[in-house]
Design a protein around this motif. Structure first.
Motif, mmCIF file in Angstrom:
data_model
loop_
_atom_site.group_PDB
_atom_site.id
_atom_site.type_symbol
_atom_site.label_atom_id
_atom_site.label_comp_id
_atom_site.label_asym_id
_atom_site.label_seq_id
_atom_site.Cartn_x
_atom_site.Cartn_y
_atom_site.Cartn_z
ATOM 1 N N TYR A 184 38.062 41.241 36.573
ATOM 2 C CA TYR A 184 37.414 41.285 37.762
ATOM 3 C C TYR A 184 37.727 40.487 39.023
ATOM 4 C CZ TYR A 184 32.914 40.523 40.873
ATOM 5 O OH TYR A 184 32.161 40.649 41.942
ATOM 6 N N MET A 185 38.230 39.109 38.738
ATOM 7 C CA MET A 185 38.484 37.991 39.872
ATOM 8 C C MET A 185 39.983 38.528 40.075
ATOM 9 S SD MET A 185 36.725 34.489 38.987
ATOM 10 C CE MET A 185 37.393 34.349 37.444
ATOM 11 N N MET A 186 40.852 38.957 39.114
ATOM 12 C CA MET A 186 42.022 39.188 39.598
ATOM 13 C C MET A 186 42.146 40.461 40.521
ATOM 14 S SD MET A 186 43.804 36.704 38.473
ATOM 15 C CE MET A 186 45.894 37.229 38.040
ATOM 16 N N LYS A 187 41.618 41.511 40.326
ATOM 17 C CA LYS A 187 41.502 42.801 41.083
ATOM 18 C C LYS A 187 40.825 42.441 42.459
ATOM 19 C CE LYS A 187 38.496 45.746 39.972
ATOM 20 N NZ LYS A 187 37.760 46.642 39.058
ATOM 21 N N ILE A 188 40.000 41.592 42.482
ATOM 22 C CA ILE A 188 39.495 41.459 43.773
ATOM 23 C C ILE A 188 40.424 40.373 44.669
ATOM 24 C CG2 ILE A 188 37.735 40.051 45.300
ATOM 25 C CD1 ILE A 188 35.708 41.062 43.181
ATOM 26 N N LEU A 189 41.029 39.503 43.830
ATOM 27 C CA LEU A 189 41.923 38.340 44.477
ATOM 28 C C LEU A 189 43.083 39.078 44.869
ATOM 29 C CD1 LEU A 189 42.032 35.288 45.145
ATOM 30 C CD2 LEU A 189 42.872 34.954 42.847
ATOM 31 N N THR A 190 43.698 40.032 44.338
ATOM 32 C CA THR A 190 44.867 40.920 44.668
ATOM 33 C C THR A 190 44.274 41.644 46.278
ATOM 34 O OG1 THR A 190 45.495 41.206 42.596
ATOM 35 C CG2 THR A 190 46.302 42.733 44.338
ATOM 36 N N ARG A 191 43.275 42.095 46.131
ATOM 37 C CA ARG A 191 42.944 42.769 47.662
ATOM 38 C C ARG A 191 42.918 41.512 48.430
ATOM 39 N NH1 ARG A 191 39.874 47.494 47.994
ATOM 40 N NH2 ARG A 191 40.707 46.914 50.325
ATOM 41 N N VAL A 192 42.240 40.457 48.331
ATOM 42 C CA VAL A 192 42.101 39.471 49.324
ATOM 43 C C VAL A 192 43.477 38.871 49.862
ATOM 44 C CG1 VAL A 192 41.285 37.002 49.569
ATOM 45 C CG2 VAL A 192 39.677 38.585 48.607
ATOM 46 N N LYS A 193 44.479 38.674 48.689
ATOM 47 C CA LYS A 193 45.760 38.109 49.114
ATOM 48 C C LYS A 193 46.460 39.277 50.036
ATOM 49 C CE LYS A 193 48.024 36.161 45.676
ATOM 50 N NZ LYS A 193 48.214 34.531 46.218
ATOM 51 N N LYS A 194 46.372 40.561 49.740
ATOM 52 C CA LYS A 194 46.941 41.512 50.546
ATOM 53 C C LYS A 194 46.234 41.590 51.926
ATOM 54 C CE LYS A 194 48.259 44.750 46.730
ATOM 55 N NZ LYS A 194 48.016 46.076 46.200
ATOM 56 N N GLY A 195 45.102 41.438 52.032
ATOM 57 C CA GLY A 195 44.271 41.449 52.965
ATOM 58 C C GLY A 195 44.528 40.425 54.011
ATOM 59 N N CYS A 196 44.559 39.356 53.448
ATOM 60 C CA CYS A 196 44.487 37.982 54.149
ATOM 61 C C CYS A 196 45.694 37.115 54.263
ATOM 62 C CB CYS A 196 43.391 36.949 53.717
ATOM 63 S SG CYS A 196 41.568 37.595 53.749
ATOM 64 N N GLY A 197 46.610 37.506 53.500
ATOM 65 C CA GLY A 197 47.991 36.840 53.696
ATOM 66 C C GLY A 197 48.193 35.554 53.472
ATOM 67 N N GLN A 198 48.817 34.715 54.512
ATOM 68 C CA GLN A 198 48.994 33.342 54.423
ATOM 69 C C GLN A 198 47.580 32.425 54.701
ATOM 70 O OE1 GLN A 198 51.824 31.495 53.804
ATOM 71 N NE2 GLN A 198 52.531 33.370 53.478
ATOM 72 N N ASN A 199 46.654 33.332 55.157
ATOM 73 C CA ASN A 199 45.291 32.624 55.168
ATOM 74 C C ASN A 199 44.666 32.266 53.582
ATOM 75 O OD1 ASN A 199 44.812 32.302 57.806
ATOM 76 N ND2 ASN A 199 44.836 34.666 57.826
ATOM 77 N N VAL A 200 45.224 32.899 52.542
ATOM 78 C CA VAL A 200 44.763 32.454 51.404
ATOM 79 C C VAL A 200 45.222 31.115 51.031
ATOM 80 C CG1 VAL A 200 45.026 32.744 49.060
ATOM 81 C CG2 VAL A 200 44.739 34.526 50.402
ATOM 82 N N PHE A 201 46.435 30.819 51.535
ATOM 83 C CA PHE A 201 47.226 29.507 51.217
ATOM 84 C C PHE A 201 46.718 28.347 52.046
ATOM 85 C CE2 PHE A 201 50.146 32.770 49.744
ATOM 86 C CZ PHE A 201 50.467 32.319 48.502
ATOM 87 N N LYS A 202 46.247 28.604 53.378
ATOM 88 C CA LYS A 202 45.383 27.699 54.103
ATOM 89 C C LYS A 202 44.278 27.260 53.665
ATOM 90 C CE LYS A 202 46.719 29.491 58.717
ATOM 91 N NZ LYS A 202 46.239 29.754 60.128
#
Length: 240
Positions: free
Chosen positions: A164-182
């Protein structure tokens, strides 16, 4: 649990590559004085939910089912917050305004879940996946009623949450890009510690948020648990 960190000064000066055990804490900030006398503030750049999931996986592998469920459930709640913060960064919302608003829901998990659902809907324009009722009931029975789950049921719960978390996190990483690392580096940026005395580090985990696409989310649950089993960077505290 201990994690193992190195001295930033020793690394820069190429004195040694020695690692020191420090007890895992809630802030992810660690003060270290190495054998050479260097004093360093080290910032763990793993997400809080990522460490909680790792602790849950360690407990599960050691046969502590109640402790595992508790850590997995806490990981899920902090996962929601992490995703919200990444979306907020992407939308360039003032971080102080967000932090002030978060205080309204910080002590109530149901409100945080609602905030996540509507952030996800607003950002991706689709209905987020809902956790099945059987897993909600398992979590509540363990946390509030002292229920002792079987290893099999604990493994099924962990496997579902991981997917569940990996699926959503993949979407978030694609949608938010470098802001995940911020979001991952926020603690370090807010610190008043002098640059020369800072040391940022990441440890490998089952989830490995910092791994970039497309390499992220390549492991299935069994592979992730094998990674936890062999992870030497986070270990039980020795009392001897």
């Amino acid at each position: 649990m201990n994690i193992y960190i190195s001295c930033g000064h020793c690394l820069k000066e190429r004195i040694s590559l020695e690692f020191y055990p420090v007890e895992v804490n809630d802030e992810g900030v660690y003060e270290l004085t190495c054998k050479s006398g260097h004093k360093t503030t080290s910032f763990l750049q793993n997400a809080h939910f990522e460490i909680l999931f790792e602790l849950g996986a360690k407990a599960f592998l050691d046969g502590y089912t109640r402790e595992a469920i508790s850590s997995f459930a806490a990981s899920l709640e902090r996962f929601y917050e992490f995703c919200i913060r990444a979306i907020v960064e992407q939308k360039e919302i003032d971080i102080k305004a967000f932090d002030d608003t978060w205080k309204y829901v910080a002590s109530q998990s149901e409100r945080q879940l609602g905030a996540f659902y509507f952030c996800y809907l607003s950002f991706f324009n689709e209905v987020p996946e809902k956790i099945p009722q059987k897993w909600i009931e398992l979590r509540n029975n363990v946390i509030h009623k002292g229920h002792i789950p079987t290893l099999k049921k604990t493994e099924e719960y962990a496997e579902y949450l991981y997917g569940y978390m990996m699926k959503i996190l993949t979407r978030v990483k694609k949608g938010c890009g470098q802001n995940v690392f911020k979001v991952l580096t926020k603690k370090q940026k807010l610190s008043n510690t002098e640059e020369m005395n800072r040391n940022a580090f990441t440890i490998p985990t089952a989830i490995d948020v910092s791994v970039r696409l497309p390499e992220f989310n390549k492991d299935d649950f069994k592979q992730a648990m094998e990674k936890v089993k062999n992870n030497k960077w986070i270990q039980a505290v020795s009392k001897s």
